[in-house]
Design a protein around this motif. Structure first.
Motif: not given
Length: 546
Positions: A324-330
Motif C-alpha cells: 500500500a505504501s509503494l503504489i503511485d495512484r497518480d
C-alpha cells in the motif's frame, strides 16, 4: 457491479453520478439488428450493440459481473427498479412495497404477471428466486447481497413477505433492484444449482422488456421486445437488438469507426478513446464515475498467508501494508488512463455520502504519494525477508486492454527499492472467475461496478463473512458494523459507522484500492444524445435512431 441506462427516448449510459466507468459509443450502422420485430409499441429500427465484456452465466445465481448483468437487465423483471434518468428505485412488477413491521418488508405484486413461456409469475416464483440465491451461494454469484435477509414467505399469489435481520433496513429496496434480485421461473430454474444458459433460453423464462431469440454465449445475442412486459419501464423504443461480443477491442474500435455498429460499450483503451474523440462523426461525453479498480489479497495463499508453509499473520499484514505504501495512484491515473480514472484512497469512491480516504493518511507519504522508506521500515519491523515473492494475476479482456499497462506499472512500483519481486500473469476472464475463488491467486485484480447508489454497496459484498471475494478475510467488528449501519436511520450516525468500517478495513487491507472511474460516452450522429445519470444498469430499451 452493473451498468444502467438513462432517459427514455435517448441513448443513455446511466451509470450515474457515482456510476461505473464505462464507454458508450454510438455509430451509424445501417440496419441489421436482432430477432423478431413484433414487440408491442416498439417502432424504432433494430440496433446493433458491440462489447468486449464477457458473460459468465445468465442465471442470476451464477454470476456477479457486468457482462452477465447487462443481459439479465433486459430479460428478467425485478420487484423494484430504477427509472431512466435517476438512481431512485420504485416498484417494477411490484404494485407496492413497505415495512409492515420493523423487520418485515411486504411486497404486493401486480395482477396477471406472466413469463414469456406462458407460465404465471406469482409470489411463489419470487420466494423461489430469493431462496435459491441463498441455497446455491455460488462463489461467483451475488448471494452476499442477501446477507441481511432472514427468510422470505409467499402467503398468497400476490404477496411476498421478507423477514430481515436488522430493523428498518435502509438499503432493502435498492437490494430488490440489484443482481441478487431478478425474478426467475421456478418451473425452469433449478432450486439448488446454477441452471445452464441454454436451458434458460429454451425455457423462455423471461419477463423483462426483452426475450432472447438466439443465443451464442460471448458471440452473439438477438433480442426482441416482450409484448407482455408489465414492469414500470415501459415498452422498448426499438424493434430489436443484436449484441455482438468482441474478443479484440481493436476490432470494436474499427467497427465503431466504420459505422458498422450503433452502440459500443466496454472496453476501449484510453488511447482509443482519445483517438475517437477526433472523429467528426462522434462526440465524447463524460461525467463523474464510480467504477473502482483494486487488488485483492488472498489471506490464505498470499506470502505468509494462513495455509502457506511460513504462515504468519503479522508478516502477511506487513506485506499488504508495504504494498500500500509503494503504489503511485497518480502515475496510474495520468500515465496509463490519461485522466479517465482518478486516484482512489478507500473502498468507497469520492462523491458518495460516507466516503473517506484512510489509505491517503495511513500509507505512503501520508498525502497520497508512495514512500519506499516507509514500506521498507514496515517490512523490517515485522521481520520480513526481502525481496518478497508475490504472484499477481490480472485480466485484460474483462477489465480492458489498458489493464496490461496498469499492472506493468503496478509491478514496477512494487519492485521499487528491491522490496518485492512480482510474478505478473494474465488469465482469460471465464477461467479467471473460477480460479480466483479456488485460492489459485495470492493477489489479483478486480473491479467493481455498483449495484446501487449507496456507500454500503462498496462495503457489504466485500467484507461480510463469506463475501464474494472468497479471500478468507474475517473481521467480526467490521461485520457487526456492516449490519448496524444498514438499519441506522440517523444519517449522521450512519455516516460515522461507514467511515469506521473503511478505517478498520484499511488497517487490515483485505483489498488495495487503486482507481475510480470517469464515465465516458461517444455518441454518433444518428442516435439521440447520451445521458449520464445516477442509475447503474445498462438497458437497451431506450435506444433508438433518428
Amino acid at each position: 457491479m452493473s451498468l444502467h441506462h438513462s432517459t427514455r427516448g435517448r441513448i443513455g449510459l446511466a451509470i450515474g453520478a457515482f456510476g461505473a466507468s464505462a464507454l458508450l459509443l454510438a455509430g451509424c450502422a445501417g440496419g441489421g439488428g436482432g430477432g423478431s420485430t413484433d414487440g408491442g409499441d416498439a417502432s424504432g429500427e433494430p440496433l446493433i450493440v458491440g462489447t468486449t465484456d464477457k458473460i459468465t452465466s445468465i442465471d442470476p445465481a451464477g454470476s456477479y459481473d457486468n457482462g452477465s448483468f447487462a443481459v439479465m437487465n433486459q430479460i428478467y423483471p425485478f420487484l423494484f427498479n430504477s427509472q431512466y434518468g435517476t438512481a431512485d428505485v420504485t416498484p417494477d412488477i411490484a404494485e407496492s412495497g413497505e415495512f409492515t413491521s420493523p423487520t418485515e418488508y411486504t411486497v404486493k405484486l401486480k395482477e396477471g404477471l406472466k413469463f414469456a413461456n406462458g407460465n404465471d409469475l406469482t409470489a411463489s416464483d419470487v420466494k423461489f428466486s430469493f431462496d435459491r440465491q441463498v441455497a446455491i451461494a455460488d462463489p461467483n454469484g451475488p448471494a452476499s447481497l442477501l446477507s441481511g435477509m432472514e427468510s422470505v414467505e409467499a402467503p398468497d399469489d400476490t404477496t411476498v413477505v421478507f423477514t430481515l435481520k436488522s430493523e428498518n433496513d435502509q438499503t432493502w429496496e435498492q437490494i430488490l433492484s440489484s443482481p441478487a434480485a431478478p425474478i426467475v421461473d421456478e418451473d425452469v430454474f433449478s432450486a439448488d444449482s446454477v441452471t445452464p444458459d441454454n436451458d434458460i433460453v429454451e425455457g423462455k423464462a423471461f419477463a423483462g422488456q426483452y426475450v432472447i431469440d438466439s443465443y451464442k454465449v460471448n458471440e452473439l445475442i438477438s433480442y426482441s421486445p416482450y409484448d407482455d412486459y408489465q414492469g414500470a419501464l415501459g415498452a422498448p423504443e426499438n424493434s430489436g437488438i443484436s449484441v455482438k461480443y468482441y474478443a479484440d477491442p481493436s476490432n470494436l474500435k474499427l467497427d465503431i469507426g466504420n459505422g458498422d455498429i450503433d452502440v459500443a460499450y466496454r472496453s476501449l483503451s484510453a488511447t482509443d478513446i482519445e483517438d475517437l474523440s477526433k472523429n467528426d462523426k462522434v462526440k465524447v461525453v463524460d461525467g463523474p464515475g464510480g467504477e473502482t479498480r483494486y487488488i485483492v489479497f488472498n489471506f490464505n495463499t498470499m506470502p505468509y498467508g494462513a495455509t502457506t508453509g511460513e504462515a504468519d499473520p503479522a508478516k502477511a499484514l506487513a506485506v499488504r501494508q508495504a504494498a500500500a505504501s509503494l503504489i503511485d495512484r497518480d502515475e496510474l491515473s495520468n500515465d496509463v488512463y490519461k485522466g479517465t480514472y482518478s486516484p482512489l484512497y478507500s473502498f468507497v469512491p469520492q462523491g458518495l455520502t460516507g466516503a473517506a480516504e484512510p489509505f491517503k493518511e495511513l500509507y505512503g507519504d501520508g498525502a497520497g504519494a508512495p514512500d519506499v522508506d516507509k514500506a521498507k521500515a514496515t517490512l523490517e519491523a515485522a521481520g520480513v525477508t526481502t525481496p518478497v515473492q508475490l504472484n499477481l494475476q490480472y485480466n485484460g479482456d474483462h477489465y480492458g486492454p489498458s489493464s496490461a499497462d496498469e499492472y506493468a506499472a503496478v509491478k514496477t512500483q512494487l519492485e521499487e527499492g528491491g522490496l518485492f519481486t512480482v510474478n505478473l500473469q494474465q488469465t482469460e476472464w471465464v477461467q479467471y472467475q473460477k480460479d480466483r475463488t479456488a485460492d489459485a491467486y495470492p493477489a489479483y485484480q478486480l473491479g467493481w461496478f455498483p449495484d446501487y447508489s449507496d456507500a454500503s454497496n462498496f462495503l457489504v459484498p466485500f467484507f461480510v463473512k463469506d463475501n464474494f471475494l472468497a479471500n478468507h478475510y474475517d473481521n467480526p467488528e467490521v461485520q457487526e458494523l456492516l449490519a448496524t449501519q444498514a438499519s441506522e436511520t440517523d444519517k449522521g450516525k450512519r455516516e460515522e459507522e461507514l467511515n469506521k468500517i473503511q478505517q478498520l478495513v484499511a488497517n487490515d487491507i483485505s483489498t488495495l484500492p487503486l482507481l475510480q472511474g470517469t464515465q465516458i460516452a461517444i455518441v454518433g450522429s444518428d442516435v439521440d444524445g447520451a445521458t449520464l445519470d445516477g442509475s447503474f444498469k445498462f438497458r437497451y430499451a431506450p435506444l433508438n435512431k433518428q
